[in-house]
Motif scaffolding. Structure first.
Motif, PDB file in Angstrom:
ATOM      1  N   LEU A   1       0.824  -1.203   0.000  1.00 55.69           N
ATOM      2  CA  LEU A   1       0.000   0.000   0.000  1.00 55.69           C
ATOM      3  C   LEU A   1       0.858   1.253   0.000  1.00 55.69           C
ATOM      4  CD1 LEU A   1      -2.673   1.541   0.279  1.00 55.69           C
ATOM      5  CD2 LEU A   1      -2.557   1.126   2.740  1.00 55.69           C
ATOM      6  N   GLN A   2       1.915   1.233   0.802  1.00 57.19           N
ATOM      7  CA  GLN A   2       2.819   2.385   0.888  1.00 57.19           C
ATOM      8  C   GLN A   2       3.508   2.640  -0.458  1.00 57.19           C
ATOM      9  OE1 GLN A   2       4.644   2.700   4.678  1.00 57.19           O
ATOM     10  NE2 GLN A   2       6.544   3.528   3.864  1.00 57.19           N
ATOM     11  N   ILE A   3       3.913   1.569  -1.136  1.00 57.29           N
ATOM     12  CA  ILE A   3       4.560   1.718  -2.447  1.00 57.29           C
ATOM     13  C   ILE A   3       3.580   2.295  -3.467  1.00 57.29           C
ATOM     14  CG2 ILE A   3       5.553   0.421  -4.369  1.00 57.29           C
ATOM     15  CD1 ILE A   3       6.720  -1.514  -2.259  1.00 57.29           C
ATOM     16  N   ASN A   4       2.333   1.834  -3.435  1.00 57.07           N
ATOM     17  CA  ASN A   4       1.323   2.332  -4.372  1.00 57.07           C
ATOM     18  C   ASN A   4       1.046   3.815  -4.174  1.00 57.07           C
ATOM     19  OD1 ASN A   4       1.086  -0.191  -5.464  1.00 57.07           O
ATOM     20  ND2 ASN A   4      -0.824  -0.706  -4.436  1.00 57.07           N
ATOM     21  N   VAL A   5       0.966   4.236  -2.908  1.00 59.29           N
ATOM     22  CA  VAL A   5       0.714   5.658  -2.624  1.00 59.29           C
ATOM     23  C   VAL A   5       1.897   6.508  -3.060  1.00 59.29           C
ATOM     24  CG1 VAL A   5       0.272   7.350  -0.802  1.00 59.29           C
ATOM     25  CG2 VAL A   5      -0.861   5.122  -0.726  1.00 59.29           C
ATOM     26  N   GLN A   6       3.122   6.023  -2.826  1.00 59.42           N
ATOM     27  CA  GLN A   6       4.314   6.763  -3.255  1.00 59.42           C
ATOM     28  C   GLN A   6       4.346   6.934  -4.772  1.00 59.42           C
ATOM     29  OE1 GLN A   6       7.429   4.447  -1.398  1.00 59.42           O
ATOM     30  NE2 GLN A   6       7.787   6.013   0.162  1.00 59.42           N
ATOM     31  N   LYS A   7       3.968   5.899  -5.508  1.00 66.50           N
ATOM     32  CA  LYS A   7       3.928   5.996  -6.971  1.00 66.50           C
ATOM     33  C   LYS A   7       2.868   6.995  -7.418  1.00 66.50           C
ATOM     34  CE  LYS A   7       5.616   1.350  -8.076  1.00 66.50           C
ATOM     35  NZ  LYS A   7       5.242   0.027  -8.666  1.00 66.50           N
ATOM     36  N   GLU A   8       1.728   6.996  -6.722  1.00 68.64           N
ATOM     37  CA  GLU A   8       0.644   7.902  -7.087  1.00 68.64           C
ATOM     38  C   GLU A   8       1.033   9.361  -6.844  1.00 68.64           C
ATOM     39  OE1 GLU A   8      -3.070   8.937  -8.547  1.00 68.64           O
ATOM     40  OE2 GLU A   8      -2.175   6.938  -8.460  1.00 68.64           O
ATOM     41  N   LEU A   9       1.745   9.595  -5.738  1.00 70.11           N
ATOM     42  CA  LEU A   9       2.148  10.964  -5.407  1.00 70.11           C
ATOM     43  C   LEU A   9       3.404  11.402  -6.151  1.00 70.11           C
ATOM     44  CD1 LEU A   9       1.608  11.013  -1.535  1.00 70.11           C
ATOM     45  CD2 LEU A   9       0.087  11.877  -3.301  1.00 70.11           C
ATOM     46  N   ASN A  10       4.221  10.413  -6.539  1.00 71.79           N
ATOM     47  CA  ASN A  10       5.503  10.706  -7.195  1.00 71.79           C
ATOM     48  C   ASN A  10       6.370  11.606  -6.311  1.00 71.79           C
ATOM     49  OD1 ASN A  10       7.469  10.601  -9.167  1.00 71.79           O
ATOM     50  ND2 ASN A  10       6.574  12.245 -10.400  1.00 71.79           N
ATOM     51  N   CYS A  11       6.414  11.264  -5.013  1.00 70.93           N
ATOM     52  CA  CYS A  11       7.185  12.068  -4.063  1.00 70.93           C
ATOM     53  C   CYS A  11       8.596  11.490  -3.940  1.00 70.93           C
ATOM     54  CB  CYS A  11       6.498  12.113  -2.698  1.00 70.93           C
ATOM     55  SG  CYS A  11       6.092  10.510  -1.997  1.00 70.93           S
ATOM     56  N   VAL A  12       9.583  12.303  -4.251  1.00 73.52           N
ATOM     57  CA  VAL A  12      10.979  11.880  -4.221  1.00 73.52           C
ATOM     58  C   VAL A  12      11.694  12.420  -2.990  1.00 73.52           C
ATOM     59  CG1 VAL A  12      13.165  11.898  -5.472  1.00 73.52           C
ATOM     60  CG2 VAL A  12      11.010  11.795  -6.748  1.00 73.52           C
ATOM     61  N   ASN A  13      11.418  13.669  -2.656  1.00 69.46           N
ATOM     62  CA  ASN A  13      12.137  14.331  -1.567  1.00 69.46           C
ATOM     63  C   ASN A  13      11.463  14.164  -0.212  1.00 69.46           C
ATOM     64  OD1 ASN A  13      14.003  15.331  -3.459  1.00 69.46           O
ATOM     65  ND2 ASN A  13      12.667  17.087  -3.912  1.00 69.46           N
ATOM     66  N   ARG A  14      10.322  13.465  -0.179  1.00 68.72           N
ATOM     67  CA  ARG A  14       9.609  13.298   1.080  1.00 68.72           C
ATOM     68  C   ARG A  14       9.405  11.823   1.395  1.00 68.72           C
ATOM     69  NH1 ARG A  14       4.325  16.856   0.506  1.00 68.72           N
ATOM     70  NH2 ARG A  14       4.402  15.899  -1.562  1.00 68.72           N
ATOM     71  N   LYS A  15       9.490  11.503   2.662  1.00 66.11           N
ATOM     72  CA  LYS A  15       9.276  10.136   3.122  1.00 66.11           C
ATOM     73  C   LYS A  15       7.801   9.946   3.454  1.00 66.11           C
ATOM     74  CE  LYS A  15      10.765   6.829   6.649  1.00 66.11           C
ATOM     75  NZ  LYS A  15      11.559   6.651   7.893  1.00 66.11           N
ATOM     76  N   LEU A  16       7.282   8.783   3.120  1.00 59.16           N
ATOM     77  CA  LEU A  16       5.887   8.461   3.401  1.00 59.16           C
ATOM     78  C   LEU A  16       5.816   7.369   4.456  1.00 59.16           C
ATOM     79  CD1 LEU A  16       2.838   8.762   2.602  1.00 59.16           C
ATOM     80  CD2 LEU A  16       3.223   6.880   1.001  1.00 59.16           C
ATOM     81  N   ASN A  17       5.025   7.607   5.469  1.00 57.69           N
ATOM     82  CA  ASN A  17       4.860   6.636   6.542  1.00 57.69           C
ATOM     83  C   ASN A  17       3.368   6.397   6.765  1.00 57.69           C
ATOM     84  OD1 ASN A  17       5.341   4.905   8.652  1.00 57.69           O
ATOM     85  ND2 ASN A  17       5.651   6.519  10.164  1.00 57.69           N
ATOM     86  N   ILE A  18       2.936   5.138   6.678  1.00 58.17           N
ATOM     87  CA  ILE A  18       1.529   4.774   6.871  1.00 58.17           C
ATOM     88  C   ILE A  18       1.398   3.919   8.120  1.00 58.17           C
ATOM     89  CG2 ILE A  18      -0.448   3.545   5.899  1.00 58.17           C
ATOM     90  CD1 ILE A  18       0.508   4.252   3.149  1.00 58.17           C
ATOM     91  N   ALA A  19       0.481   4.312   8.989  1.00 53.94           N
ATOM     92  CA  ALA A  19       0.219   3.563  10.220  1.00 53.94           C
ATOM     93  C   ALA A  19      -1.267   3.251  10.307  1.00 53.94           C
ATOM     94  CB  ALA A  19       0.661   4.366  11.439  1.00 53.94           C
ATOM     95  N   ILE A  20      -1.589   2.159  11.006  1.00 53.25           N
ATOM     96  CA  ILE A  20      -2.978   1.731  11.163  1.00 53.25           C
ATOM     97  C   ILE A  20      -3.341   1.740  12.639  1.00 53.25           C
ATOM     98  CG2 ILE A  20      -4.614  -0.165  10.872  1.00 53.25           C
ATOM     99  CD1 ILE A  20      -3.083  -1.002   8.412  1.00 53.25           C
ATOM    100  N   THR A  21      -4.467   2.370  12.955  1.00 55.01           N
ATOM    101  CA  THR A  21      -4.976   2.403  14.324  1.00 55.01           C
ATOM    102  C   THR A  21      -6.332   1.718  14.359  1.00 55.01           C
ATOM    103  OG1 THR A  21      -3.828   4.487  14.777  1.00 55.01           O
ATOM    104  CG2 THR A  21      -5.622   3.886  16.252  1.00 55.01           C
ATOM    105  N   ARG A  22      -6.501   0.800  15.290  1.00 53.70           N
ATOM    106  CA  ARG A  22      -7.749   0.043  15.385  1.00 53.70           C
ATOM    107  C   ARG A  22      -8.745   0.781  16.267  1.00 53.70           C
ATOM    108  NH1 ARG A  22     -10.046  -3.666  18.879  1.00 53.70           N
ATOM    109  NH2 ARG A  22     -11.396  -5.223  17.883  1.00 53.70           N
ATOM    110  N   ILE A  23      -9.986   0.853  15.801  1.00 51.66           N
ATOM    111  CA  ILE A  23     -11.076   1.427  16.587  1.00 51.66           C
ATOM    112  C   ILE A  23     -11.681   0.321  17.443  1.00 51.66           C
ATOM    113  CG2 ILE A  23     -13.339   2.547  16.477  1.00 51.66           C
ATOM    114  CD1 ILE A  23     -12.494   3.799  13.872  1.00 51.66           C
TER     115      ILE A  23
END
Length: 215
Positions: A92-114
Motif C-alpha cells: 500500500l505504501q509503495i502504491n501511494v508513493q507511486k501515485e504521489l511521485n514524491c521523491v524528496n519526502r518520506k511516506l509513513n503509513i500507520a494503522i490504528t484500530r477502533i
C-alpha cells in the motif's frame, strides 16, 4: 442551525479536529488539497481491490512536514491489512508513493484500530449500504444498525435514507432515531457521516448522526 451546516465543521475546535494537519502558502494550497485526495482515493481503491470491499475505514488523517507525510488509517477491522504485513501495508505504501511521485519526502503509513467500530458513522453507513445493495428492506437495515450501535455504548443515533427507496417511483426521505441527538448543542460530541450508495434503482443518500458524549 444544526441542519444548515455540516455537523463536523460546526464543531471544529470544540469536539472535532481536522483530518488534514499541514500548512501551505496560498499558491500551494490547492496542490496540497489535491494531494490529500489522491492519498485517500489510493488507499480506498487498494483496500477495495484486494478485499472486494472498502468497509472498515473510519477516517484517514494526514499530517505533513517538509520531508515527511504521515498517514494514519483508523479502521474498525484492521485484519484486512495486518494479516499479510509484507503484502499489505508495504505494498500500500509503495502504491501511494507511486501515485504521489514524491521523491524528496518520506511516506509513513500507520494503522490504528477502533475499539468499537459500529460506534463510528462511516462504518455503520457502509454496513447499511451493503444491506441495501443486497435488496434488504431499508427498515430492517436501519433497525439492525441501531442494534449494532447500542453495543458500542452510544447515547443516541439518527439515520436518514433519501432517494428511490425500495424502487418506488417517487423519491422520499425515511429516518429513524433512537436516544438523544442534540444537533444544536456545540458541546455535544456528535459524529456524522454522509454516504452515497448506488443501487439498481438509482443513487441513495445515507446520513448518520451518532451522539457519543457531552462535554
Amino acid at each position: 442551525m444544526g441542519q444548515k451546516i455540516n455537523p463536523l465543521g460546526f464543531r471544529l475546535g470544540t469536539t472535532q479536529s481536522h483530518y488534514s494537519l499541514w500548512f501551505a502558502q496560498t499558491k500551494n494550497y490547492s496542490q496540497g488539497l489535491q494531494e490529500d485526495q489522491k492519498i485517500r482515493d489510493c488507499i480506498k481503491n487498494y483496500i477495495q481491490k484486494n478485499t472486494r470491499a472498502s468497509e472498515g475505514i473510519a477516517r484517514i488523517e494526514i499530517q505533513k512536514r517538509i520531508d515527511l507525510i504521515q498517514v494514519i488509517i483508523y479502521m474498525g477491522f484492521p485484519k484486512i491489512l495486518i494479516e499479510n504485513r509484507t503484502r499489505g501495508i508495504e505494498e500500500l505504501q509503495i502504491n501511494v508513493q507511486k501515485e504521489l511521485n514524491c521523491v524528496n519526502r518520506k511516506l509513513n503509513i500507520a494503522i490504528t484500530r477502533i475499539t468499537k467500530p459500529y460506534g463510528n458513522p462511516t462504518i455503520l453507513a457502509e454496513f447499511i449500504a451493503g444491506q441495501l445493495k443486497n435488496r434488504v428492506s431499508f427498515r430492517k437495515a436501519m433497525k439492525k444498525a441501531i442494534e449494532l450501535t447500542e453495543q458500542a455504548d452510544t447515547k443516541g443515533i439518527q439515520i436518514q435514507i433519501a432517494g428511490r427507496i425500495d424502487g418506488k417511483e417517487i423519491a422520499r426521505i425515511e429516518w429513524i432515531r433512537e436516544g438523544r441527538v442534540p444537533l444544536q448543542t456545540i458541546r455535544a460530541k456528535i459524529d456524522y457521516c454522509g454516504y452515497p450508495v448506488r443501487t439498481i434503482y438509482g443513487l441513495l443518500g445515507i446520513k448518520i448522526w451518532i451522539f457519543i458524549d457531552e462535554e
